[in-house]
Scaffold this motif. Structure first.
Motif, PDB file in Angstrom:
ATOM      1  N   THR A   1       0.851  -1.193   0.000  1.00 25.69           N
ATOM      2  CA  THR A   1       0.000   0.000   0.000  1.00 25.69           C
ATOM      3  C   THR A   1       0.884   1.239   0.000  1.00 25.69           C
ATOM      4  N   ASN A   2       0.286   2.354  -0.392  1.00 27.25           N
ATOM      5  CA  ASN A   2       1.024   3.617  -0.308  1.00 27.25           C
ATOM      6  C   ASN A   2       0.079   4.731   0.072  1.00 27.25           C
ATOM      7  N   GLY A   3       0.676   5.776   0.629  1.00 25.52           N
ATOM      8  CA  GLY A   3      -0.096   6.927   1.046  1.00 25.52           C
ATOM      9  C   GLY A   3       0.809   7.983   1.641  1.00 25.52           C
ATOM     10  N   ALA A   4       0.183   9.005   2.161  1.00 28.18           N
ATOM     11  CA  ALA A   4       0.909  10.132   2.752  1.00 28.18           C
ATOM     12  C   ALA A   4       0.907  10.015   4.276  1.00 28.18           C
ATOM     13  N   VAL A   5       1.931  10.582   4.874  1.00 29.98           N
ATOM     14  CA  VAL A   5       2.038  10.643   6.335  1.00 29.98           C
ATOM     15  C   VAL A   5       2.303  12.096   6.699  1.00 29.98           C
ATOM     16  N   SER A   6       1.473  12.656   7.566  1.00 33.36           N
ATOM     17  CA  SER A   6       1.665  14.051   7.976  1.00 33.36           C
ATOM     18  C   SER A   6       2.498  14.117   9.256  1.00 33.36           C
ATOM     19  N   GLN A   7       3.169  15.216   9.434  1.00 32.28           N
ATOM     20  CA  GLN A   7       4.080  15.385  10.559  1.00 32.28           C
ATOM     21  C   GLN A   7       3.366  15.369  11.905  1.00 32.28           C
ATOM     22  N   GLU A   8       2.070  15.602  11.922  1.00 31.61           N
ATOM     23  CA  GLU A   8       1.317  15.610  13.177  1.00 31.61           C
ATOM     24  C   GLU A   8       1.149  14.217  13.779  1.00 31.61           C
ATOM     25  N   LEU A   9       1.487  13.163  13.016  1.00 26.74           N
ATOM     26  CA  LEU A   9       1.268  11.791  13.479  1.00 26.74           C
ATOM     27  C   LEU A   9       2.368  11.260  14.385  1.00 26.74           C
ATOM     28  N   GLY A  10       3.564  11.855  14.294  1.00 32.69           N
ATOM     29  CA  GLY A  10       4.658  11.360  15.121  1.00 32.69           C
ATOM     30  C   GLY A  10       6.009  11.858  14.656  1.00 32.69           C
ATOM     31  N   LEU A  11       7.054  11.191  15.133  1.00 29.53           N
ATOM     32  CA  LEU A  11       8.423  11.538  14.779  1.00 29.53           C
ATOM     33  C   LEU A  11       8.982  10.491  13.824  1.00 29.53           C
ATOM     34  N   SER A  12       9.833  10.932  12.905  1.00 30.25           N
ATOM     35  CA  SER A  12      10.368  10.003  11.910  1.00 30.25           C
ATOM     36  C   SER A  12      11.865  10.184  11.752  1.00 30.25           C
ATOM     37  N   LEU A  13      12.468   9.118  11.232  1.00 34.17           N
ATOM     38  CA  LEU A  13      13.888   9.114  10.916  1.00 34.17           C
ATOM     39  C   LEU A  13      14.036   8.463   9.543  1.00 34.17           C
ATOM     40  N   LYS A  14      14.509   9.235   8.557  1.00 28.68           N
ATOM     41  CA  LYS A  14      14.655   8.725   7.190  1.00 28.68           C
ATOM     42  C   LYS A  14      16.093   8.283   6.975  1.00 28.68           C
TER      43      LYS A  14
ATOM     44  N   PRO B   1      -1.723   6.771  10.025  1.00 30.64           N
ATOM     45  CA  PRO B   1      -2.157   7.345   8.759  1.00 30.64           C
ATOM     46  C   PRO B   1      -3.466   6.747   8.261  1.00 30.64           C
ATOM     47  N   THR B   2      -4.182   7.491   7.493  1.00 31.51           N
ATOM     48  CA  THR B   2      -5.381   6.980   6.827  1.00 31.51           C
ATOM     49  C   THR B   2      -5.181   7.158   5.326  1.00 31.51           C
ATOM     50  N   GLY B   3      -5.869   6.361   4.550  1.00 29.97           N
ATOM     51  CA  GLY B   3      -5.810   6.505   3.104  1.00 29.97           C
ATOM     52  C   GLY B   3      -4.722   5.693   2.417  1.00 29.97           C
ATOM     53  N   PHE B   4      -4.032   4.813   3.138  1.00 32.03           N
ATOM     54  CA  PHE B   4      -3.050   3.941   2.487  1.00 32.03           C
ATOM     55  C   PHE B   4      -3.811   2.856   1.724  1.00 32.03           C
ATOM     56  N   LYS B   5      -3.587   2.796   0.415  1.00 38.12           N
ATOM     57  CA  LYS B   5      -4.279   1.842  -0.455  1.00 38.12           C
ATOM     58  C   LYS B   5      -3.314   1.222  -1.433  1.00 38.12           C
ATOM     59  N   VAL B   6      -3.769   0.090  -2.040  1.00 35.71           N
ATOM     60  CA  VAL B   6      -2.984  -0.571  -3.091  1.00 35.71           C
ATOM     61  C   VAL B   6      -2.933   0.338  -4.293  1.00 35.71           C
TER      62      VAL B   6
END
Length: 127
Positions: free
Chosen positions: A94-107, A122-127
């Motif tokens: 699946t793929n989708g967007a992740v907004s910064q309000e959801l948590g902390l990330s490390l790329k 996240p919501t909206g992750f789809k095939v």
């Protein structure tokens, strides 16, 4: 939405999330899921996924073990399915967007580890 509190399952003996993690939005990330659209259970932290005691013991001191993995490239997930068909053959990419309000990330290169705030996913992750 959250008050930017992290889940209670985070350990106290190490720094979780990783000390270099920041709030950041991503327009398109990929993740294995059991459903499309993906549900909250598809965004469990690695430590809450089924794994062996040996794996758990080996990784319990790594902050990334308490985060959720995403990838910036679909090809990485295709390769994982090819290399480990027993573990990933039934999974959907699946793929989708992740907004910064959801948590902390490390790329890191093509991998993103995300530590969600309590009650966020996240919501909206789809095939």
């Amino acid at each position: 939405m959250s008050t930017k509190k992290f889940p209670s399952f985070y350990p106290t003996h190490i720094t979780v999330p990783h000390q270099d993690a920041t709030e950041k939005s991503f327009e398109c990330l990929y993740r294995f899921a059991d459903a499309s659209p993906a549900t909250s259970s598809d965004f469990r932290a690695r430590c809450n996924e089924p794994c062996t005691d040996r794996y758990r013991k080996k990784h319990q001191n790594n902050p990334r073990f308490y985060g959720t993995s995403f990838f910036t490239c679909k090809r990485k997930l295709d390769k994982l399915q090819e290399m480990h068909p027993d573990g990933f053959a039934t999974k959907l990419i699946t793929n989708g967007a992740v907004s910064q309000e959801l948590g902390l990330s490390l790329k890191e290169t093509k991998h993103v580890c995300l530590w969600f705030y309590e009650g966020c996913f996240p919501t909206g992750f789809k095939v």
